[in-house]
Write an enzyme that holds these catalytic residues in place. Structure first.
Site, PDB file in Angstrom:
ATOM      1  N   ASP A 257      -2.627  -0.864   3.102  1.00 34.67           N
ATOM      2  CA  ASP A 257      -2.238  -0.346   1.789  1.00 34.67           C
ATOM      3  C   ASP A 257      -1.740  -1.528   0.955  1.00 34.67           C
ATOM      4  O   ASP A 257      -0.898  -2.313   1.414  1.00 34.67           O
ATOM      5  CB  ASP A 257      -1.144   0.704   1.933  1.00 34.67           C
ATOM      6  CG  ASP A 257      -0.863   1.409   0.624  1.00 34.67           C
ATOM      7  OD1 ASP A 257      -1.626   2.334   0.289  1.00 34.67           O
ATOM      8  OD2 ASP A 257       0.111   1.036  -0.062  1.00 34.67           O
ATOM      9  N   ASP A 300      -5.783   2.458  -3.328  1.00 39.12           N
ATOM     10  CA  ASP A 300      -5.686   1.082  -2.824  1.00 39.12           C
ATOM     11  C   ASP A 300      -5.526   1.077  -1.309  1.00 39.12           C
ATOM     12  O   ASP A 300      -4.899   0.176  -0.754  1.00 39.12           O
ATOM     13  CB  ASP A 300      -4.520   0.355  -3.498  1.00 39.12           C
ATOM     14  CG  ASP A 300      -3.190   1.074  -3.266  1.00 39.12           C
ATOM     15  OD1 ASP A 300      -3.224   2.236  -2.784  1.00 39.12           O
ATOM     16  OD2 ASP A 300      -2.129   0.494  -3.558  1.00 39.12           O
TER      17      ASP A 300
END
Length: 396
Positions: A257, A300
């Protein structure tokens, strides 16, 4: 299955039949007209011969005033084909000898000639006149005479056309369409296009293959980064688990992440965010083996599946984790300056951290949250119900 009346062969025959029927009618009429001209020419010759022969036969009885013999000859003339009436003017008896039906035949069908008797000295003596009425040469009769032959030719031609059309349509259109239908029903590409296919069918097949490949790419790959998407990742992870379970190898799942990604989107816009995601995706893809998979789960967040080898896979995975973090942290050139993000990575290893895809993903997600320094998802909650449904910050 489509109704038989709507098959290509049936529709071809239905559309071709009126054309063939018209061709048959025109051919029959043309043949009848040509035949009529020949019949009229032959009839003219026969009529002249009949007039000459019977005129010669009547001259002697009429010279001798033998009306009975002349009448017999006139009646015998009615036995000739196409003769309908006979009229003999007997000058000796000053009377007419008439046999047959009295008709008003057109001048073309009524022939007459004066009768002369030629004596031994060669002198010609008029003895009367012969008039013969003939049956007209009919166009309809001429057409019917040739109709049987024309009908046989038409039926033979129709059978040949239908048989040839069935074979040609099956080879040129039927077989290719059958293969295309099979490919469409199974949602796959047509593996090979035979060289003997028509150019139009080949173009359709190639267009179909292109569209299927594009749909498959859209269905299994992320449009922004080109990485595998969630659907393709799930199936790949399941296959990897089955394989390592048979071989008793290790398997690693890394969840990444990006940190500090939202400020880049907010400050520089989504185009800058897209550039970051595409650059990170390329860096991740370059650092794994061809047998490994990098996928974008959304926003993301990325995930990597590593299949263990004969060496200690744990050391390889931890070493890769460090290299990944270092590569991700490298600045990214942008027109507003350099952009930089970092990554929080969580690692799960099979079978130590779980023996199912759900368990491995949940463990890797918890490890990633721990690395990020934030709160972890509640224990026991499946990843797709907790981590994968949380609000993702970034671009879709």
């Amino acid at each position: 299955m489509p109704h038989s009346s709507r098959t290509l062969h049936a529709r071809f025959v239905r559309q071709l039949l009126p054309v063939l029927t018209l061709a048959f009618v025109l051919a029959a009429l043309g043949t009848a007209w040509v035949n009529l001209r020949h019949q009229r020419s032959d009839a003219e010759n026969q009529r002249q011969q009949t007039l000459q022969v019977f005129g010669t036969a009547l001259s002697k009885p009429l010279r001798d005033c033998d009306s009975a013999t002349a009448t017999s000859i006139a009646q015998a003339m009615l036995l000739q084909p196409q003769v309908r009436s006979v009229t003999v003017e007997d000058q000796c008896a000053q009377s007419l000898i008439q046999t047959g039906a009295a008709t008003r035949a057109p001048s073309s069908d009524l022939l007459h000639a004066p009768l002369h008797y030629v004596d031994e000295a060669g002198a010609r003596h008029p003895v009367g006149e012969l008039r013969i009425g003939f049956a007209p040469v009919s166009f309809i009769d001429s057409a019917f005479e040739t109709l049987a032959l024309q009908l046989v030719i038409f039926i033979a031609m129709l059978q040949a056309v239908i048989t040839s059309a069935a074979w040609a349509l099956e080879r040129i259109i039927g077989q290719p369409l059958h293969l295309l239908r099979q490919a469409m029903r199974s949602h796959r590409t047509l593996e090979s296009v035979p060289a003997h296919w028509a150019a139009e069918i080949t173009e359709v097949a190639q267009t179909y293959n292109t569209q299927v490949n594009e749909l498959q790419r859209l269905a299994h790959y992320d449009a922004l980064t080109g990485l595998a998407n969630r659907t393709l990742f799930d199936s790949h992870l399941q296959r990897c688990l089955r394989r390592v379970q048979r071989r008793e190898n290790a398997l690693h799942v890394l969840v990444l992440d990006l940190d500090d990604f939202k400020p880049i989107n907010d400050r520089h816009g989504h185009q800058a965010g897209d550039l970051v995601l595409q650059t990170i995706a390329a860096r991740l893809q370059a650092m794994v083996r061809p047998t490994d998979m990098v996928a974008r789960l959304g926003g993301d967040e990325f995930v990597i599946v590593l299949s263990g080898g004969e060496t200690d896979p744990a050391l390889d995975a931890h070493a890769l984790l460090q290299r990944l973090q270092h590569s991700i942290a490298q600045p990214i050139a942008h027109r507003h300056g350099q952009l930089q993000v970092h990554a929080s990575v969580g690692l799960a290893t099979y079978p130590h951290d779980g023996n199912t895809a759900q368990a491995l993903l949940a463990h890797a997600d918890q490890a990633m949250y721990a690395a990020k320094g934030g709160a972890t998802p509640r224990a026991g909650i499946p990843r797709q119900d907790a981590a994968w449904t949380r609000q993702q910050v970034g671009n879709r």
